[in-house]
Scaffold this motif. Structure first.
Motif, PDB file in Angstrom:
ATOM      1  N   TYR A   1      16.777  -7.239   3.048  1.00  0.00           N
ATOM      2  CA  TYR A   1      15.819  -8.609   2.946  1.00  0.00           C
ATOM      3  C   TYR A   1      15.291  -8.906   1.402  1.00  0.00           C
ATOM      4  CZ  TYR A   1      11.816 -11.498   3.692  1.00  0.00           C
ATOM      5  OH  TYR A   1      10.709 -12.446   3.553  1.00  0.00           O
ATOM      6  N   HIS A   2      15.141  -7.788   0.645  1.00  0.00           N
ATOM      7  CA  HIS A   2      14.767  -8.016  -0.663  1.00  0.00           C
ATOM      8  C   HIS A   2      15.844  -8.644  -1.380  1.00  0.00           C
ATOM      9  CE1 HIS A   2      12.798  -6.751  -4.710  1.00  0.00           C
ATOM     10  NE2 HIS A   2      13.971  -6.415  -4.941  1.00  0.00           N
ATOM     11  N   ILE A   3      17.300  -7.871  -1.199  1.00  0.00           N
ATOM     12  CA  ILE A   3      18.441  -8.305  -1.942  1.00  0.00           C
ATOM     13  C   ILE A   3      18.743  -9.946  -1.529  1.00  0.00           C
ATOM     14  CG2 ILE A   3      20.723  -8.165  -2.224  1.00  0.00           C
ATOM     15  CD1 ILE A   3      20.104  -4.967  -2.050  1.00  0.00           C
ATOM     16  N   ASP A   4      18.563 -10.154  -0.332  1.00  0.00           N
ATOM     17  CA  ASP A   4      18.864 -11.385  -0.001  1.00  0.00           C
ATOM     18  C   ASP A   4      17.889 -12.471  -0.397  1.00  0.00           C
ATOM     19  OD1 ASP A   4      20.912 -10.335   1.817  1.00  0.00           O
ATOM     20  OD2 ASP A   4      19.989 -10.610   3.661  1.00  0.00           O
ATOM     21  N   LYS A   5      16.907 -12.061  -0.492  1.00  0.00           N
ATOM     22  CA  LYS A   5      15.847 -13.110  -1.071  1.00  0.00           C
ATOM     23  C   LYS A   5      15.890 -13.124  -2.637  1.00  0.00           C
ATOM     24  CE  LYS A   5      13.529 -14.724   2.490  1.00  0.00           C
ATOM     25  NZ  LYS A   5      13.294 -16.203   3.022  1.00  0.00           N
ATOM     26  N   LYS A   6      16.585 -12.161  -3.370  1.00  0.00           N
ATOM     27  CA  LYS A   6      16.859 -12.282  -4.639  1.00  0.00           C
ATOM     28  C   LYS A   6      15.314 -12.037  -4.881  1.00  0.00           C
ATOM     29  CE  LYS A   6      21.042 -15.011  -5.232  1.00  0.00           C
ATOM     30  NZ  LYS A   6      21.502 -15.104  -4.013  1.00  0.00           N
ATOM     31  N   ALA A   7      14.570 -11.544  -4.574  1.00  0.00           N
ATOM     32  CA  ALA A   7      13.142 -11.074  -4.936  1.00  0.00           C
ATOM     33  C   ALA A   7      12.963 -10.201  -5.920  1.00  0.00           C
ATOM     34  CB  ALA A   7      12.302 -10.724  -3.600  1.00  0.00           C
ATOM     35  N   ASP A   8      11.788 -10.185  -6.798  1.00  0.00           N
ATOM     36  CA  ASP A   8      11.621  -9.361  -7.584  1.00  0.00           C
ATOM     37  C   ASP A   8      10.662  -8.183  -7.057  1.00  0.00           C
ATOM     38  OD1 ASP A   8      12.577 -10.693 -10.218  1.00  0.00           O
ATOM     39  OD2 ASP A   8      10.868 -12.060  -9.834  1.00  0.00           O
ATOM     40  N   ILE A   9       9.745  -8.592  -6.122  1.00  0.00           N
ATOM     41  CA  ILE A   9       9.127  -7.483  -5.557  1.00  0.00           C
ATOM     42  C   ILE A   9       8.909  -7.968  -4.191  1.00  0.00           C
ATOM     43  CG2 ILE A   9       6.760  -6.304  -5.139  1.00  0.00           C
ATOM     44  CD1 ILE A   9       6.204  -6.921  -8.177  1.00  0.00           C
ATOM     45  N   THR A  10       9.013  -7.093  -2.931  1.00  0.00           N
ATOM     46  CA  THR A  10       8.989  -7.220  -1.716  1.00  0.00           C
ATOM     47  C   THR A  10       7.891  -6.570  -1.113  1.00  0.00           C
ATOM     48  OG1 THR A  10      11.426  -7.917  -1.369  1.00  0.00           O
ATOM     49  CG2 THR A  10      10.070  -7.114   0.496  1.00  0.00           C
ATOM     50  N   VAL A  11       6.981  -7.178  -0.437  1.00  0.00           N
ATOM     51  CA  VAL A  11       5.418  -6.517   0.110  1.00  0.00           C
ATOM     52  C   VAL A  11       5.717  -6.537   1.690  1.00  0.00           C
ATOM     53  CG1 VAL A  11       3.096  -6.500   0.196  1.00  0.00           C
ATOM     54  CG2 VAL A  11       4.394  -7.209  -1.842  1.00  0.00           C
ATOM     55  N   VAL A  12       5.715  -5.545   2.348  1.00  0.00           N
ATOM     56  CA  VAL A  12       5.656  -5.280   3.589  1.00  0.00           C
ATOM     57  C   VAL A  12       4.251  -5.745   4.173  1.00  0.00           C
ATOM     58  CG1 VAL A  12       6.082  -3.957   5.691  1.00  0.00           C
ATOM     59  CG2 VAL A  12       7.476  -3.630   3.894  1.00  0.00           C
ATOM     60  N   CYS A  13       4.039  -6.490   5.205  1.00  0.00           N
ATOM     61  CA  CYS A  13       3.037  -7.143   5.719  1.00  0.00           C
ATOM     62  C   CYS A  13       2.888  -7.274   7.313  1.00  0.00           C
ATOM     63  CB  CYS A  13       2.596  -8.465   5.063  1.00  0.00           C
ATOM     64  SG  CYS A  13       3.906  -9.641   5.232  1.00  0.00           S
ATOM     65  N   LYS A  14       1.751  -7.532   7.705  1.00  0.00           N
ATOM     66  CA  LYS A  14       1.736  -7.502   9.169  1.00  0.00           C
ATOM     67  C   LYS A  14       0.472  -8.497   9.429  1.00  0.00           C
ATOM     68  CE  LYS A  14       0.845  -4.634  13.231  1.00  0.00           C
ATOM     69  NZ  LYS A  14       1.851  -5.161  14.023  1.00  0.00           N
TER      70      LYS A  14
END
Length: 372
Positions: free
Chosen positions: A138-151
């Motif tokens: 998901y992080h790579i697909d979004k081209k994200a700098d940081i990915t935060v798991v949330c709920k």
């Protein structure tokens, strides 16, 4: 997996009250036979992250002892290994870890000497199962700098005890507040982050130049408008043992058949250090209903809706209900315990009565059973 792992396990949580006086929160016993850090370590192993660093600090003796061998989580040194870092006095620094970012900064050589392109950073006090590979995709697909798991938490829950997140339609994080007085969202951060290794080194070094020591406040919140920070929502079970009540209810969740099935009967497994103990013994007169009884325990009385940890002795005519009994506790005859957490290595004298009338009562009896 193309990532290394970092588990933050050094902080002290005053909201755990007496329970954190003799151990780190990440070493808190869970579900009869586990420690809270086992879930993060098992997720790392099951995600094929082979190089993992654990940063310990506060009351770390039992935690370091638990981590003394990496074989329980299958971290082989030839493929990577499990590394435990504690604060050390060096020519550059004579401080303990002043925050989560500072803990990473004081061990920055670990990151610089690694070759994997990504870093998975997690808290050691979360109870959940997760494949970090899916978050990385998901992080790579979004081209994200940081990915935060949330709920998403229930609306009636006090979400202000967590980091609160607001995202736009594309799941990009627009607002991030750490433990606000008034929560404006029910989406909370799970304390799980993915970031590119080189970028993490750059942000940590810049933060240290400006005397910024907290990963959430001084990196995530500070960079939220400058970096592409995305949220990855999970719908499976997740709990954080931030308070005595959280700890109690998390253990009680394991009395539910669906939760036990999810963690212990569905792939992947949760691993822990194994003690060589005999199975639990139920003597004549024992009556156990809807409870977890761990190995090495002996039961003579009645136990209902409770979690009994290892090497516990429950005497004759005892009544244990809706309680957690931690490791190596001796409970004398004719004792009544209800709505309580009994601290480990306690001796509860015969004919005692303990009941949590308003909330959960933590029972600690000072006696001469263990002379230090």
């Amino acid at each position: 997996m193309r990532a290394i792992g970092i588990i933050l396990a050094g902080g002290n949580n005053h909201r755990m009250k007496e329970l954190s006086q003799k151990r780190a929160v990440c070493a808190m016993p869970i579900a009869g036979s586990y420690r809270s850090i086992d879930f993060a370590l098992s997720n790392m192993s099951n995600s094929h992250i082979q190089k993992v660093a654990v940063f310990t600090q506060y009351n770390a003796r039992s935690l370091n002892e638990h981590l003394s061998s990496s074989k329980w989580w299958d971290f082989g040194r030839k493929q990577g290994g499990l590394f435990v870092f504690t604060p050390a006095v060096t020519a550059e620094s004579s401080y303990w870890y002043r925050g989560t970012a500072d803990a990473i900064a004081q061990n920055l050589t670990f990151l610089k000497n690694s070759h994997e392109p990504y870093v998975v950073i997690v808290s050691g006090d979360g109870i959940y199962k997760m494949d970090y590979n899916k978050v990385l995709e998901y992080h790579i697909d979004k081209k994200a700098d940081i990915t935060v798991v949330c709920k998403d938490m229930p609306e009636d829950m006090d979400a202000g005890r967590y980091g609160i997140i607001k995202m736009n339609e594309e799941s990009r994080i627009e607002e991030f507040e750490e433990k606000p007085i008034m929560a404006r969202s029910s989406t909370v951060s799970c304390g799980i982050y993915i970031v590119r290794r080189r970028q993490l080194i750059e942000m940590i070094e810049k933060g240290m130049e400006e005397d910024r020591y907290d990963f959430v406040k001084d990196i995530l919140i500070r960079y939220k408008n400058m970096k592409r920070i995305y949220g990855y929502k999970i719908k499976s079970y997740w709990s954080n043992i931030a308070t005595v009540e959280d700890y109690f209810h998390t253990n009680m969740d394991f009395l539910k058949p669906e939760i036990r099935d999810y963690f212990f009967k569905q792939y992947p497994d949760v691993y822990s250090k194994v003690d060589d103990l005999p199975p639990a013994k139920y003597n004549v007169g024992a009556n156990v209903k809807n409870s977890l009884i761990s190995s090495g325990s002996i039961v003579n009385g009645t136990v209902e809706d409770s979690v009994i940890f290892k090497k516990t002795y429950i005497g004759n005519n005892c009544y244990i209900k809706n309680s957690i009994i931690l490791n190596d506790v001796y409970i004398g005859d004719n004792t009544h315990i209800e709505n309580c957490i009994v601290e480990s290595r306690n001796t509860i004298r015969a004919n005692s009565y303990h009941k949590g009338e308003e909330g959960i009562k933590v029972v600690i009896e000072h006696n001469d059973r263990y002379v230090i």
